[in-house]
Design a protein around this motif. Structure first.
Motif, PDB file in Angstrom:
ATOM      1  N   GLY A   1      -3.699   2.507 -11.372  1.00 21.22           N
ATOM      2  CA  GLY A   1      -2.278   2.823 -11.527  1.00 21.22           C
ATOM      3  C   GLY A   1      -1.506   2.629 -10.238  1.00 21.22           C
ATOM      4  O   GLY A   1      -0.420   2.040 -10.228  1.00 21.22           O
ATOM      5  N   ALA A   2      -2.069   3.104  -9.150  1.00 20.17           N
ATOM      6  CA  ALA A   2      -1.409   2.916  -7.856  1.00 20.17           C
ATOM      7  C   ALA A   2      -1.343   1.446  -7.483  1.00 20.17           C
ATOM      8  O   ALA A   2      -0.337   0.975  -6.936  1.00 20.17           O
ATOM      9  CB  ALA A   2      -2.142   3.702  -6.783  1.00 20.17           C
ATOM     10  N   TYR A   3      -2.379   0.697  -7.805  1.00 18.39           N
ATOM     11  CA  TYR A   3      -2.392  -0.734  -7.515  1.00 18.39           C
ATOM     12  C   TYR A   3      -1.308  -1.457  -8.315  1.00 18.39           C
ATOM     13  O   TYR A   3      -0.576  -2.289  -7.770  1.00 18.39           O
ATOM     14  CB  TYR A   3      -3.773  -1.314  -7.821  1.00 18.39           C
ATOM     15  N   GLN A   4      -1.197  -1.132  -9.591  1.00 10.63           N
ATOM     16  CA  GLN A   4      -0.198  -1.805 -10.427  1.00 10.63           C
ATOM     17  C   GLN A   4       1.220  -1.464  -9.992  1.00 10.63           C
ATOM     18  O   GLN A   4       2.102  -2.322  -9.992  1.00 10.63           O
ATOM     19  CB  GLN A   4      -0.397  -1.438 -11.897  1.00 10.63           C
ATOM     20  N   ILE A   5       1.444  -0.225  -9.615  1.00 13.49           N
ATOM     21  CA  ILE A   5       2.781   0.159  -9.163  1.00 13.49           C
ATOM     22  C   ILE A   5       3.104  -0.489  -7.825  1.00 13.49           C
ATOM     23  O   ILE A   5       4.235  -0.951  -7.609  1.00 13.49           O
ATOM     24  CB  ILE A   5       2.902   1.692  -9.105  1.00 13.49           C
ATOM     25  N   SER A   6       2.130  -0.569  -6.928  1.00 11.45           N
ATOM     26  CA  SER A   6       2.407  -1.198  -5.636  1.00 11.45           C
ATOM     27  C   SER A   6       2.653  -2.701  -5.797  1.00 11.45           C
ATOM     28  O   SER A   6       3.439  -3.284  -5.060  1.00 11.45           O
ATOM     29  CB  SER A   6       1.261  -0.952  -4.655  1.00 11.45           C
ATOM     30  N   LYS A   7       1.999  -3.334  -6.753  1.00 14.02           N
ATOM     31  CA  LYS A   7       2.253  -4.749  -7.007  1.00 14.02           C
ATOM     32  C   LYS A   7       3.593  -4.966  -7.699  1.00 14.02           C
ATOM     33  O   LYS A   7       4.212  -6.010  -7.541  1.00 14.02           O
ATOM     34  CB  LYS A   7       1.134  -5.360  -7.866  1.00 14.02           C
ATOM     35  N   ARG A   8       4.033  -3.994  -8.464  1.00 11.21           N
ATOM     36  CA  ARG A   8       5.314  -4.119  -9.159  1.00 11.21           C
ATOM     37  C   ARG A   8       6.475  -3.989  -8.180  1.00 11.21           C
ATOM     38  O   ARG A   8       7.423  -4.757  -8.226  1.00 11.21           O
ATOM     39  CB  ARG A   8       5.403  -3.042 -10.242  1.00 11.21           C
ATOM     40  N   LYS A   9       6.425  -3.036  -7.295  1.00  6.64           N
ATOM     41  CA  LYS A   9       7.558  -2.782  -6.399  1.00  6.64           C
ATOM     42  C   LYS A   9       7.107  -2.834  -4.938  1.00  6.64           C
ATOM     43  O   LYS A   9       7.180  -3.860  -4.317  1.00  6.64           O
ATOM     44  CB  LYS A   9       8.157  -1.417  -6.751  1.00  6.64           C
ATOM     45  N   ASN A  10       6.677  -1.706  -4.394  1.00  2.86           N
ATOM     46  CA  ASN A  10       6.150  -1.663  -3.034  1.00  2.86           C
ATOM     47  C   ASN A  10       5.259  -0.430  -2.877  1.00  2.86           C
ATOM     48  O   ASN A  10       5.092   0.346  -3.805  1.00  2.86           O
ATOM     49  CB  ASN A  10       7.263  -1.680  -1.977  1.00  2.86           C
ATOM     50  N   ARG A  11       4.712  -0.253  -1.693  1.00  2.44           N
ATOM     51  CA  ARG A  11       3.746   0.828  -1.481  1.00  2.44           C
ATOM     52  C   ARG A  11       4.381   2.205  -1.492  1.00  2.44           C
ATOM     53  O   ARG A  11       3.698   3.194  -1.732  1.00  2.44           O
ATOM     54  CB  ARG A  11       3.011   0.600  -0.171  1.00  2.44           C
ATOM     55  N   LEU A  12       5.649   2.291  -1.229  1.00  2.00           N
ATOM     56  CA  LEU A  12       6.320   3.587  -1.260  1.00  2.00           C
ATOM     57  C   LEU A  12       6.269   4.193  -2.664  1.00  2.00           C
ATOM     58  O   LEU A  12       6.058   5.398  -2.820  1.00  2.00           O
ATOM     59  CB  LEU A  12       7.772   3.441  -0.791  1.00  2.00           C
ATOM     60  N   TYR A  13       6.417   3.371  -3.671  1.00  2.00           N
ATOM     61  CA  TYR A  13       6.329   3.865  -5.039  1.00  2.00           C
ATOM     62  C   TYR A  13       4.901   4.255  -5.397  1.00  2.00           C
ATOM     63  O   TYR A  13       4.685   5.145  -6.216  1.00  2.00           O
ATOM     64  CB  TYR A  13       6.868   2.828  -6.023  1.00  2.00           C
ATOM     65  N   ALA A  14       3.917   3.615  -4.791  1.00  2.00           N
ATOM     66  CA  ALA A  14       2.525   4.009  -5.007  1.00  2.00           C
ATOM     67  C   ALA A  14       2.265   5.388  -4.416  1.00  2.00           C
ATOM     68  O   ALA A  14       1.558   6.209  -5.012  1.00  2.00           O
ATOM     69  CB  ALA A  14       1.575   2.987  -4.409  1.00  2.00           C
ATOM     70  N   VAL A  15       2.848   5.675  -3.258  1.00  2.00           N
ATOM     71  CA  VAL A  15       2.731   7.007  -2.666  1.00  2.00           C
ATOM     72  C   VAL A  15       3.424   8.040  -3.559  1.00  2.00           C
ATOM     73  O   VAL A  15       2.907   9.141  -3.760  1.00  2.00           O
ATOM     74  CB  VAL A  15       3.310   7.018  -1.234  1.00  2.00           C
ATOM     75  N   LEU A  16       4.576   7.681  -4.106  1.00  2.00           N
ATOM     76  CA  LEU A  16       5.257   8.571  -5.041  1.00  2.00           C
ATOM     77  C   LEU A  16       4.395   8.820  -6.278  1.00  2.00           C
ATOM     78  O   LEU A  16       4.337   9.942  -6.793  1.00  2.00           O
ATOM     79  CB  LEU A  16       6.607   7.977  -5.444  1.00  2.00           C
ATOM     80  N   PHE A  17       3.702   7.793  -6.736  1.00  3.10           N
ATOM     81  CA  PHE A  17       2.783   7.950  -7.867  1.00  3.10           C
ATOM     82  C   PHE A  17       1.674   8.937  -7.522  1.00  3.10           C
ATOM     83  O   PHE A  17       1.322   9.801  -8.328  1.00  3.10           O
ATOM     84  CB  PHE A  17       2.204   6.588  -8.245  1.00  3.10           C
ATOM     85  N   TYR A  18       1.099   8.825  -6.323  1.00  3.55           N
ATOM     86  CA  TYR A  18       0.063   9.764  -5.891  1.00  3.55           C
ATOM     87  C   TYR A  18       0.605  11.197  -5.853  1.00  3.55           C
ATOM     88  O   TYR A  18      -0.057  12.130  -6.295  1.00  3.55           O
ATOM     89  CB  TYR A  18      -0.477   9.394  -4.514  1.00  3.55           C
ATOM     90  N   LEU A  19       1.808  11.362  -5.314  1.00  2.00           N
ATOM     91  CA  LEU A  19       2.378  12.704  -5.221  1.00  2.00           C
ATOM     92  C   LEU A  19       2.687  13.295  -6.590  1.00  2.00           C
ATOM     93  O   LEU A  19       2.465  14.481  -6.829  1.00  2.00           O
ATOM     94  CB  LEU A  19       3.634  12.672  -4.348  1.00  2.00           C
ATOM     95  N   LEU A  20       3.201  12.477  -7.503  1.00  2.00           N
ATOM     96  CA  LEU A  20       3.464  12.963  -8.854  1.00  2.00           C
ATOM     97  C   LEU A  20       2.163  13.273  -9.602  1.00  2.00           C
ATOM     98  O   LEU A  20       2.136  14.160 -10.457  1.00  2.00           O
ATOM     99  CB  LEU A  20       4.279  11.944  -9.642  1.00  2.00           C
TER     100      LEU A  20
END
Length: 113
Positions: free
Chosen positions: A28-47
């Motif tokens: 999930g974090a990989y797909q989100i980081s590929k979609r936008k950027n790594r900041l959204y992957a960190v947000l995914f981890y926090l959520l």
């Protein structure tokens, strides 16, 4: 462009005992980081920490007050494994839901721009 892992395949990965949660979490974090950027992957981890904390607190309470007071050791081990499998399954599907909502929102933002 990269190829996304389908929802059906991720739901099947989530059912793998104990390992499925970690597979879903990192893909999930990989797909989100590929979609936008790594900041959204960190947000995914926090959520994702919210359902992890809630469900692990429920698991501790169930194990502490319903499973551990039992006398039979074999029954305690089996019930502990069952409870933890159900908790990990719920965690995997909660993280999967967070991922799908974030990807849906990110694609909606890209369409608006």
């Amino acid at each position: 462009m990269y190829k996304r892992i389908s929802r059906k395949r991720q739901c099947l990965l989530a059912v793998i005992p104990y390992l499925g949660f970690f597979l879903i979490f990192f893909t999930g974090a990989y797909q989100i980081s590929k979609r936008k950027n790594r900041l959204y992957a960190v947000l995914f981890y926090l959520l994702s920490l919210i359902p992890i904390a809630v469900l692990l607190a429920i698991a501790v309470l169930v194990l502490r007050f319903w499973v551990l007071p039992l006398e039979n050791v074999a029954l305690v081990v089996v019930l502990s494994l069952i409870v933890m499998f159900v908790i990990m399954l719920c965690l995997a599907f909660a993280v999967l839901g967070i991922e799908f909502c974030m990807i849906k929102r990110l694609t909606k933002e890209e369409e608006l721009l």
